[in-house]
Write an enzyme that holds these catalytic residues in place. Sequence first.
Site, PDB file in Angstrom:
ATOM      1  N   GLU A  61     129.030  -6.397  85.672  1.00  0.00           N
ATOM      2  CA  GLU A  61     128.121  -5.581  84.863  1.00  0.00           C
ATOM      3  C   GLU A  61     126.692  -5.767  85.357  1.00  0.00           C
ATOM      4  O   GLU A  61     126.455  -6.278  86.445  1.00  0.00           O
ATOM      5  CB  GLU A  61     128.249  -5.979  83.401  1.00  0.00           C
ATOM      6  CG  GLU A  61     128.001  -7.477  83.144  1.00  0.00           C
ATOM      7  CD  GLU A  61     128.021  -7.836  81.680  1.00  0.00           C
ATOM      8  OE1 GLU A  61     127.115  -7.352  80.950  1.00  0.00           O
ATOM      9  OE2 GLU A  61     128.927  -8.596  81.256  1.00  0.00           O
ATOM     10  N   ASP A 119     135.213 -12.675  72.340  1.00  0.00           N
ATOM     11  CA  ASP A 119     134.889 -13.350  73.597  1.00  0.00           C
ATOM     12  C   ASP A 119     133.707 -14.270  73.344  1.00  0.00           C
ATOM     13  O   ASP A 119     132.807 -13.949  72.577  1.00  0.00           O
ATOM     14  CB  ASP A 119     134.589 -12.345  74.710  1.00  0.00           C
ATOM     15  CG  ASP A 119     133.408 -11.444  74.412  1.00  0.00           C
ATOM     16  OD1 ASP A 119     132.267 -11.807  74.756  1.00  0.00           O
ATOM     17  OD2 ASP A 119     133.625 -10.361  73.838  1.00  0.00           O
ATOM     18  N   ASP A 142     134.228 -10.149  85.020  1.00  0.00           N
ATOM     19  CA  ASP A 142     133.136  -9.538  84.252  1.00  0.00           C
ATOM     20  C   ASP A 142     132.106  -9.040  85.255  1.00  0.00           C
ATOM     21  O   ASP A 142     131.348  -9.819  85.823  1.00  0.00           O
ATOM     22  CB  ASP A 142     132.546 -10.585  83.314  1.00  0.00           C
ATOM     23  CG  ASP A 142     131.362 -10.072  82.503  1.00  0.00           C
ATOM     24  OD1 ASP A 142     130.952  -8.910  82.697  1.00  0.00           O
ATOM     25  OD2 ASP A 142     130.839 -10.845  81.671  1.00  0.00           O
TER      26      ASP A 142
END
Length: 276
Positions: A166, A75, A164
């Site tokens: 987090e 990534d 994503d």
Amino acid sequence: MRVHRSGTTLAGAALTVLALLLPLAGTAGAADAAAPKTPARGTASMGMGVLEHDGRGTTAPAGASVQAVQTEGVDVSSHQGNVAWATLWNSGVRWAYVKATEGTYYKNTYFTQQYNGSYDAGMIRGTYHFATPDTASGAAQADYFVNNGGGWSKDGRTLPGVLDIEWNPYGATCYGKSQSGMVSWIRDFLNRYKARTGRDAVIYTATSWWTQCTGNYSGFAATNPLWIARYASSVGELPAGWPYYTMWQYTSTGPVVGDHNRFNGDLSRVKALANG
């Protein structure tokens, strides 16, 4: 005869005050140097909080199903700049995810080179969105993502988009949201993404963050593939509800590009996810 020493006395007093202030100035400077710097908006990348919060571990898997064959992936974000895709391909990397957007205010400035370059090298690729739930709604961020590189097409080479979600690099870990509020925000994003693309987005997260900020909510496991972050020799415990991971970010210090991942299956399974 009396001698006047007022100038000398004042100078001495000034030196004394200066001597007292210098250690305090030095202490303040050291404190400023030691204080963590808040990064600039837009610079967040997948897994940037993993080492700080989870470190590196060797915890054995707990209830995680692991295939015998796994497929290497990477990534990337603007931090990597122009990526040497041919080098990665020759090293065995077969899939890639590229950061497309963050919040509703940032687009990856290297997106074209990274997204098209990985495709041209032969890889199956997709894009991810770095969520900032404190800046806009989930639906608004899903729209921004889809409108700026996060779409999907059934061409056999495009993976579904990734949320994503987090640690917050810019402030409070859970973005100022309660656990139920965070679950609602995530659901808002996922529902809008599916409405726009027809695909269930992948969720990228870490078990410790998910537990703290969603209360270890299990309700997305039936529909949304899991991409787990854990820098260790095994994935460790997964968030509630997921019996297995689809992808695993296992290191931030891999060759050519730091963030390396394993897909839980051979290349045919990567293609299956791409094809929906």
